[in-house]
Scaffold this motif. Structure first.
Motif, PDB file in Angstrom:
ATOM      1  N   GLY A 268       0.648  -1.219   0.052  1.00  0.00           N
ATOM      2  CA  GLY A 268      -0.142   0.191  -0.039  1.00  0.00           C
ATOM      3  C   GLY A 268       0.870   1.176  -0.111  1.00  0.00           C
ATOM      4  O   GLY A 268       0.237   2.269   0.371  1.00  0.00           O
ATOM      5  N   GLY A 269       2.387   1.176  -0.280  1.00  0.00           N
ATOM      6  CA  GLY A 269       2.905   2.601  -0.198  1.00  0.00           C
ATOM      7  C   GLY A 269       3.363   3.010   1.059  1.00  0.00           C
ATOM      8  O   GLY A 269       2.780   2.497   2.112  1.00  0.00           O
ATOM      9  N   ILE A 270       3.704   4.162   1.039  1.00  0.00           N
ATOM     10  CA  ILE A 270       4.506   4.750   2.234  1.00  0.00           C
ATOM     11  C   ILE A 270       3.513   5.540   3.162  1.00  0.00           C
ATOM     12  O   ILE A 270       2.591   6.362   2.348  1.00  0.00           O
ATOM     13  N   VAL A 271       3.512   5.383   4.471  1.00  0.00           N
ATOM     14  CA  VAL A 271       2.398   6.082   4.992  1.00  0.00           C
ATOM     15  C   VAL A 271       2.580   7.458   4.911  1.00  0.00           C
ATOM     16  O   VAL A 271       3.763   8.126   4.878  1.00  0.00           O
ATOM     17  N   GLY A 272       1.526   8.108   4.939  1.00  0.00           N
ATOM     18  CA  GLY A 272       1.278   9.832   4.479  1.00  0.00           C
ATOM     19  C   GLY A 272       1.671  10.023   3.400  1.00  0.00           C
ATOM     20  O   GLY A 272       2.104  11.368   3.223  1.00  0.00           O
ATOM     21  N   GLY A 273       2.004   9.327   2.391  1.00  0.00           N
ATOM     22  CA  GLY A 273       2.588   9.755   1.021  1.00  0.00           C
ATOM     23  C   GLY A 273       3.939  10.050   1.081  1.00  0.00           C
ATOM     24  O   GLY A 273       4.198  10.941   0.228  1.00  0.00           O
ATOM     25  N   LYS A 274       4.538   9.772   2.103  1.00  0.00           N
ATOM     26  CA  LYS A 274       5.918  10.444   2.361  1.00  0.00           C
ATOM     27  C   LYS A 274       7.070   9.814   1.452  1.00  0.00           C
ATOM     28  O   LYS A 274       6.676   8.742   0.655  1.00  0.00           O
ATOM     29  N   LYS A 275       8.316  10.055   1.529  1.00  0.00           N
ATOM     30  CA  LYS A 275       9.177   9.457   0.545  1.00  0.00           C
ATOM     31  C   LYS A 275       9.827   8.388   1.153  1.00  0.00           C
ATOM     32  O   LYS A 275      10.211   8.345   2.562  1.00  0.00           O
ATOM     33  N   LEU A 276      10.240   7.420   0.392  1.00  0.00           N
ATOM     34  CA  LEU A 276      10.964   6.210   0.992  1.00  0.00           C
ATOM     35  C   LEU A 276      12.455   6.761   1.147  1.00  0.00           C
ATOM     36  O   LEU A 276      12.831   7.488   0.502  1.00  0.00           O
ATOM     37  N   LYS A 277      12.892   6.488   2.395  1.00  0.00           N
ATOM     38  CA  LYS A 277      14.249   6.872   2.615  1.00  0.00           C
ATOM     39  C   LYS A 277      15.183   5.658   2.610  1.00  0.00           C
ATOM     40  O   LYS A 277      16.484   5.504   2.005  1.00  0.00           O
TER      41      LYS A 277
END
Ligand SMILES: Cc1cc2nc3c(=O)[nH]c(=O)nc-3n(C[C@H](O)[C@H](O)[C@H](O)COP(=O)(O)O)c2cc1C
Ligand code: SF4
Ligand code: FES
Lengths: 425, 163
Positions: A268-277
């Motif tokens: 489902g992608g990163i929480v809060g539409g944040k960037k992956l680090k």
């Protein structure tokens, strides 16, 4: 839709009940196995390219072939310790689809001439052990365990053994010592378990997921398994995704599914539409990767090519709000805590790594600390009895190298580079 | 009074003994059994297990001290074990520990005066997909936040939960 093999409970939620398991074709692999010679089963497993799902990816058929032939007590041990941080896949096989594991244990036992099996499960999973025990009792009742199984002339007893809280017991020789009732301190190899294993007898240790792949390989044939996933990395794989994703959980997908698809579609992608680090692709011991690695196929060989490893297939996702210094200091604490203390480089080295990292994290880092960390890593790697020392290095070293600027910022500015960070300590 | 295993215990322990080729292999399961019965693994428990298995006390002691799940001192009625490893920490395990300290008035490693709760920080519980996680006695409580932790403590205080 990819094939569902290990997570049959997604097809029938009641598959933990033996009747339902049988309805879905359960124990047919075992019946077929008894029409084959033990060596032919090992051959079929070899041909399938099944590789161990416990961490190292060692070819399972080859491992089985190391067991000596002929009479004499031999043991087949299932590693259900599941202690690698980030890893939570085996528990679902055992709690939701336990017969798949039991069937795999009997087939493996028959193939290797082992008449007794132990499932070594971490002590915290007592609730899982109870489900497993119920399934074992059912299997005994139906004649899939015990004496003269299905009139084959083959006897196999299966027991559940609870650990008591020690990560190092997941290492196979530590596990063997623990099963013998000793502190779970790893043994020097050789001798390998196939020569001198539990109770001094030839022993094979395999991971839960590895063993649970076997019934379908025998039932459907190695070619079926070879049709899934990239060359030499075949079959389905359970990816366990945790951390900063919207839909964490376990996903059974073809081996080699790209990291991007796993994180962004299934989890489902990163929480809060944040960037992956940062992403750790295979349990905490696997070298950390960055966003540029998202298109890597998640399999043994592809990850090795980029300097990491598939390990247990446990994906830990960290968003831009994560402070790398905090995250990896926490992991260093874990390794320092879990070192069994036998080898000086591991015992002293992991404790020292944690101490330095903690002081950087506490804003008391000194100039030269980073080089000191890298130096200590070099003094641990390859100099210990078991791979726990190496695991600590593989976790810490790439993190410090990749995110060196963050560590340096902490030391120089006595504060964290990440605003609104998620507190770990 | 010296500790002892009663007739029923002996029967259960014999069932365990039948799974292994020798006594030593029973050390972990016997210690688990004794901890369940006596609450924690005291020196007397260690001696009892050693005597029952006909093993040196030093051996059983070395096992009991190696593993974290054997409690060497008494724990509360509810043993709250909070995972603070990476996946749980990424999703707020720290806040749960802080909340529990506030609710219970104790620090990790301590037991409340009324003997109800012991708070411990533990390593990964193998439940990272449902982080953050707390183990209460033998049960896992998953997907927690501060509000749920407050409710959990409330229900435990009222004796509404079977753990
Ligand atoms: C410190 C350490 C911890 C390990 N923990 C586990 C574990 O929890 N489960 C597991 O299956 N393998 C674990 N392993 C890997 C085992 O040593 C062994 O390689 C594996 O059980 C073999 O099974 P496989 O051939 O089916 O992969 C661990 C290894 C090390 C060094
Ligand atoms: S490497 Fe560490 S954990 Fe492994 S045997 Fe040595 S001290 Fe023990
Ligand atoms: S990190 Fe908490 S359960 Fe794995």
């Amino acid at each position: 839709m990819s094939e569902i093999v290990l997570f049959k409970h997604l097809i029938d939620p009641e598959v933990r009940n033996i009747e339902n398991y049988i309805k879905l074709g359960g124990y047919e692999g075992l019946k077929k196995a008894f029409t084959m010679q033990p060596d032919d089963i090992i051959e079929e497993v070899k041909r399938s390219n099944l590789r161990g799902r416990g961490g190292a990816g060692f070819p399972t058929g080859l491992k089985w072939s190391f067991m000596p032939k002929g009479e004499g007590q031999k043991y087949f041990v299932c590693n259900a310790d599941e202690g690698e941080p980030g890893t939570f896949k085996d528990r679902y096989i055992m709690s939701e689809n336990p017969h798949q594991l039991i069937e795999g244990m009997v087939i493996g036992g028959y193939a290797m001439g082992a008449t007794v099996g132990y499932i070594y499960i971490r002590g915290e999973f007592e609730f899982v052990a109870k489900i497993l025990q119920k399934a074992i009792d059912e299997a005994y009742e139906k004649g899939f365990l015990g004496k003269n199984i299905l009139n084959s002339g083959f006897d196999f007893d299966l027991y559940v053994h609870l650990g008591a809280g020690a990560y190092v017991c997941g290492e196979e020789t530590g596990l063997i010592n623990s099963l013998e009732g000793k502190p779970g301190q790893p043994r020097l190899k050789p001798p390998f378990p196939a020569q001198y294993g539990v109770f001094g007898k030839p022993t094979t240790v395999n991971n839960v997921e590895t063993i649970a792949c076997v019934p379908d390989i025998i039932k459907k044939g190695a070619d079926w398994f070879l049709s899934i996933g990239p060359e030499k990395n075949n079959g389905t794989k359970i990816y366990a995704v945790s951390g900063h994703v919207n839909n964490p959980g376990v996903f059974e997908l073809p081996m080699g599914t790209p990291l991007r698809e796993i994180i962004y579609e299934h989890a489902g992608g990163i929480v809060g539409g944040k960037k992956l680090k940062a992403v750790i692709p295979g349990g905490s011991s696997a070298p950390v990767l960055g966003p540029e690695h998202l298109d890597i196929p998640m399999d043994f060989d592809s990850l090795k090519k980029v300097g990491s490893m598939l390990g247990s297939g446990a994906i830990i996702v960290m968003s831009e709000d994560t402070c790398m210094v905090e995250a990896f200091t926490r992991l260093a604490k874990f390794y320092a805590h879990e070192s069994c203390g036998q080898c000086t480089p591991c015992r002293e080295g992991t404790a020292w790594l944690y101490k330095i990292l903690k002081r950087i994290e506490d804003r008391e880092g000194k100039k030269g600390d980073i080089d000191l960390i890298l130096d200590i890593c070099g003094k641990i790697m390859g100099r210990t009895i078991c791979p726990l020392g190496d695991a600590a290095v593989m976790c810490i070293k790439p993190a410090v190298e990749r995110f060196r600027d963050e560590f340096e910022y902490h030391i120089e500015h006595k504060k964290c580079m990440v605003e609104n960070k998620i507190p770990i300590f | 009074m010296a500790l002892r295993f009663d007739e029923n215990d002996v029967k259960k322990l014999e069932e365990i003994r039948a799974k292994y080729p020798n006594n030593q292999a029973c050390t972990l399961p016997f210690l688990h059994y004794a901890q369940d019965k006596f609450g924690y693994v005291s020196m007397d428990v260690i001696k009892l297990v050693a005597q029952t298995l006909n093993l040196p006390v030093a051996h059983v002691l070395s096992v009991a001290t190696f593993y974290t799940m054997y409690n060497k001192k008494p724990v509360g009625k509810y043993h709250l074990q909070v995972c603070t490893n990476i996946s749980c920490s990424l999703l707020g395990a720290r806040r749960l520990v802080d909340k529990l300290q506030e609710l219970l008035g104790i620090k990790p490693g301590e037991t409340t005066e009324d003997g109800m709760f012991t708070l411990t920080e533990v390593e990964c519980l193998g439940s990272c997909g449902t982080a953050p996680v707390i183990q209460v006695n033998d049960k896992y409580f998953e997907n927690l936040d501060e509000k749920k932790v407050e409710e959990l403590i409330e229900s435990l205080r009222k004796g509404e939960l079977d753990v």
